[in-house]
Write an enzyme that holds these catalytic residues in place. Structure first.
Site, PDB file in Angstrom:
ATOM      1  N   LYS A  67       3.789 -52.112   2.657  1.00  0.00           N
ATOM      2  CA  LYS A  67       3.442 -51.236   3.758  1.00  0.00           C
ATOM      3  C   LYS A  67       4.607 -51.565   4.721  1.00  0.00           C
ATOM      4  O   LYS A  67       5.286 -52.313   4.668  1.00  0.00           O
ATOM      5  CB  LYS A  67       2.285 -52.328   4.587  1.00  0.00           C
ATOM      6  CG  LYS A  67       1.467 -51.735   5.643  1.00  0.00           C
ATOM      7  CD  LYS A  67       0.428 -52.510   6.334  1.00  0.00           C
ATOM      8  CE  LYS A  67      -0.497 -52.041   7.177  1.00  0.00           C
ATOM      9  NZ  LYS A  67      -1.409 -52.798   7.699  1.00  0.00           N
ATOM     10  N   SER A 142      -5.808 -50.451   8.248  1.00  0.00           N
ATOM     11  CA  SER A 142      -4.431 -49.641   8.705  1.00  0.00           C
ATOM     12  C   SER A 142      -3.825 -49.540   7.423  1.00  0.00           C
ATOM     13  O   SER A 142      -2.781 -48.928   7.401  1.00  0.00           O
ATOM     14  CB  SER A 142      -3.825 -50.326  10.012  1.00  0.00           C
ATOM     15  OG  SER A 142      -3.577 -51.928   9.329  1.00  0.00           O
ATOM     16  N   SER A 166      -7.831 -54.760   7.596  1.00  0.00           N
ATOM     17  CA  SER A 166      -6.952 -53.689   7.246  1.00  0.00           C
ATOM     18  C   SER A 166      -6.374 -53.826   5.830  1.00  0.00           C
ATOM     19  O   SER A 166      -5.847 -52.831   5.376  1.00  0.00           O
ATOM     20  CB  SER A 166      -5.659 -53.642   8.130  1.00  0.00           C
ATOM     21  OG  SER A 166      -6.120 -52.992   9.181  1.00  0.00           O
TER      22      SER A 166
HETATM   23  N1  GLN Z   1      -9.168 -51.745  12.203  1.00  0.00           N
HETATM   24  C1  GLN Z   1      -8.785 -52.970  13.039  1.00  0.00           C
HETATM   25  C2  GLN Z   1      -7.925 -52.649  14.198  1.00  0.00           C
HETATM   26  O1  GLN Z   1      -7.791 -51.076  14.690  1.00  0.00           O
HETATM   27  C3  GLN Z   1      -8.166 -53.737  11.984  1.00  0.00           C
HETATM   28  C4  GLN Z   1      -6.821 -53.576  11.777  1.00  0.00           C
HETATM   29  C5  GLN Z   1      -6.144 -54.319  10.976  1.00  0.00           C
HETATM   30  O2  GLN Z   1      -6.618 -55.201  10.460  1.00  0.00           O
HETATM   31  N2  GLN Z   1      -4.839 -54.496  11.190  1.00  0.00           N
HETATM   32  O3  GLN Z   1      -7.418 -53.294  14.800  1.00  0.00           O
END
Ligand code: GLN
Length: 473
Positions: A67, A142, A166
């Site tokens: 990532k 994400s 995410s």
């Molecule tokens: N979708 C969640 C957020 O927007 C989790 C994101 C994540 O786990 N980095 O914060």
């Protein structure tokens, strides 16, 4: 033995390399060709050639997608943000370094939501990632680039990070495996921070055994991350667990209202599969879980507002209007560099931490977090694992939730409670609903990775797809 290297799982590939059936040169050339097929915007950077290194490590030379937010020396590490566009870190994150040494060299970086804030990858400053199952839909977020790349066969396996879901949610939406480890069991050193008390790196893979293999080489105490700890157990190669007598808890709070009918059906079918393998399945209350999202959306923005203060045009990345004085430059740089969602969260978080409101918002959210952890502690007195759908819906259409951040936040309804409690959870493919992948989530107590991987492996075979339409031809 199949001659198509890309169709082997990593575990099989490692064995074939060890047996001398596949050369590392062939392995790397094959996967570089695959990575260059990316037409999903999944990859933010592809290596010219895969560096050798960690030659005889246990990961066999099988190259890794990483990532964007992991710092990698001399390789763009932008966390999906314009404010870090082209940023080349002078050092490499501990996990990436450890995996390279263990024999999984870097082959590509993957696109993500900006600073890991999002559930659809539409918050990426470099354009959305497309879901390989249906290019009109999101891959989840994400870590959507990592999940899409693994599902499409652009990389053999990848690293994601999970703050509230995410790793698990994009794995679910792309039909692959995603493990969020116990908080602290993997070093965060060199991960561009979102919310430090929640962020955790983990594997995104095609099989459960591959997830266990990658995790086994990631975990460990790092003197450069004070929150990291040694795993109390050694992480063993994954073997399917005998489910006889294994007690699975189903929290009504996370499996009822709001879960799409097709997802619910797939979930129920997997509960039947678990029962047929000898598990017992019973309701398991998590009374405070419905408040997890509210607590998360105070805690995570509060921590991000503090973490992102370092991006001010002075030390890293973008600098706008340097002649407008210090405040002018700060303001202009941050306004130009951060996207809408990131600005929204910085404002929310700054407000929640402000004097006079700290206790009403941040303090209260932390108390809810404790109650959620206690719910899990109580539940694990009676259950070996807790199971839920990973995401209440299958992959949604691009653009369908961007105007409504609250509906986007609901994507994490089933994954955020485990993040707040710091416990491990894995998402495995759970068949299809209307031709799109569904995820099945298995969570266990802190440091129970061997257990949840074993349960996942026991269910995995019964849930396999017939071929994958997501694979790029
Ligand atoms: N979708 C969640 C957020 O927007 C989790 C994101 C994540 O786990 N980095 O914060």
């Amino acid at each position: 033995m199949s001659t198509d290297i890309t169709k082997l799982s990593v575990t099989e590939t490692v064995a074939a390399v060890a047996a001398g059936d596949i050369s590392k040169a062939n392995l790397h050339a094959t996967w570089l060709d695959r990575a260059r097929l990316d037409d999903l915007n999944a990859l933010s950077w592809v290596a010219d050639r895969v560096k050798l290194g960690g030659e005889d490590g246990p990961l066999g030379g099988v190259p890794l997608g990483v990532k964007d937010l992991f710092c990698t020396e001399g390789v763009p590490s932008q966390s999906g943000s314009k404010i870090l566009e082209g940023y080349l870190p002078p050092y490499t994150a501990t996990v990436v370094e450890a995996l390279t040494e263990a024999g999984a060299p870097l082959i590509a970086k993957t696109h993500q939501d900006e600073f890991a804030m999002g559930s659809s990858n539409e918050n990426c400053a470099f354009g959305p990632v497309l879901n390989p199952w249906d290019r009109g839909r999101v891959p989840g977020g994400s870590s959507g680039g990592s999940a899409a790349a693994v599902a499409a066969g652009l990389v053999p396996w990848a690293l994601g990070t999970d703050t509230g879901g995410s790793i698990r949610q994009p794995a679910a939406l792309c039909g692959v495996v995603g493990l969020k480890p116990t908080y602290g069991s993997v070093s965060r050193y060199g991960m561009i921070a979102f919310a430090s008390s929640l962020d955790q790196a983990g594997p995104i893979t095609r099989t459960v055994a591959d997830a266990g293999l990658l995790y086994s080489q990631m975990t460990g105490k790092d003197p450069r991350d004070a929150t990291s700890v040694e795993h109390p157990d050694s992480v063993e190669p994954v073997v399917p667990m005998d489910l006889t007598g294994v007690r699975l808890g189903v929290p009504e709070e996370l499996t009822g209202e709001g879960v799409e009918p097709g997802v619910r059906e797939a979930f129920e079918a997997t509960l039947d599969l678990a029962r047929s393998l000898g598990a017992t399945v019973a309701p398991c209350p998590l009374p405070h879980a419905p408040h997890a999202l509210s607590a998360y959306y105070l805690i995570a923005p509060a921590e991000c507002s503090s973490n992102l203060a370092r991006l001010d045009g002075v030390r890293f990345g973008l600098r706008v209007d340097p002649d407008e004085g210090l405040d002018g430059m700060y303001g202009a740089t941050r306004a130009a560099g951060f996207g809408r969602e990131v600005r929204r969260r910085i404002m929310l978080g700054t407000y929640a931490l402000s004097s006079g409101y700290y206790d009403a918002y941040y303090g209260r959210a932390q108390r809810v977090r404790t109650l959620i952890s206690q719910d899990f502690d109580t539940a694990f007195e009676d259950f070996d694992a807790i199971v839920t759908p990973t995401s209440p819906s299958v992959a949604f259409e691009l653009g369908s939730k961007t105007a409504d951040p609250l509906s986007m936040y609901l994507s994490d309804f089933c994954t955020v409670p485990m993040s707040l409690a710091g416990i491990p959870a894995i998402s495995i493919p759970n068949g299809l609903s209307d031709g799109l992948p569904v995820g099945f989530q298995i969570a266990g107590p802190a440091f129970s990775e061997n257990r949840i991987l074993g349960i996942a492996a026991a269910l995995e075979d019964g849930l396999k797809f017939d071929g994958s339409p997501a694979w790029i031809a």
